[in-house]
Design a protein around this motif. Sequence first.
Motif: not given
Length: 157
Positions: A133-153
């Motif tokens: 299982l991953p230790a960490r997940f980030w989504s552009s949806a968590e960033t209020e002013d995200w300007q690009g296409p949806p991104a996950r890490w």
Amino acid sequence: MAEFFRGLRGALEDKPLPYVWVPEWHESGHGLHLHFAVNTFVRHRLIEDVWGRGFVSIKRITGQRHGAPKVEGARIAARYLSKYVAKTFDSEDLGGRHRYEVAQGFQPRAVRFTATSDDEALERSIDLMGGALPARFWSSAETEDWQGPPARWVQWT
């Protein structure tokens, strides 16, 4: 950095030198420093001489079992550096700088697949990572002013 690594490779008899480096903002927020890993021991003095720009601190990344395959050491180094890659998602913009860089010819192999949802993509990624299982997940949806296409890490440790 390219100049530094060319100099380091030259000082090591021009042998191929796989490396990865990650920039990090100083805690004060003024200026960047970097963390890097190579696949061989390099004396502190040699790094200082080739760098020639100020303070150098090195440490040997430990934890590899005696006689373990080299890939285990690479995974330990990747875990160490991934902490700093992850920090850049939470810090100020890097001003167009890369989050990490690797030596030419040593880029990781891309693994591509398609999924119809975030959940399916995460499931496929977990399978590719051997079920861990991953230790960490980030989504552009968590960033209020995200300007690009949806991104996950996703980060595994």
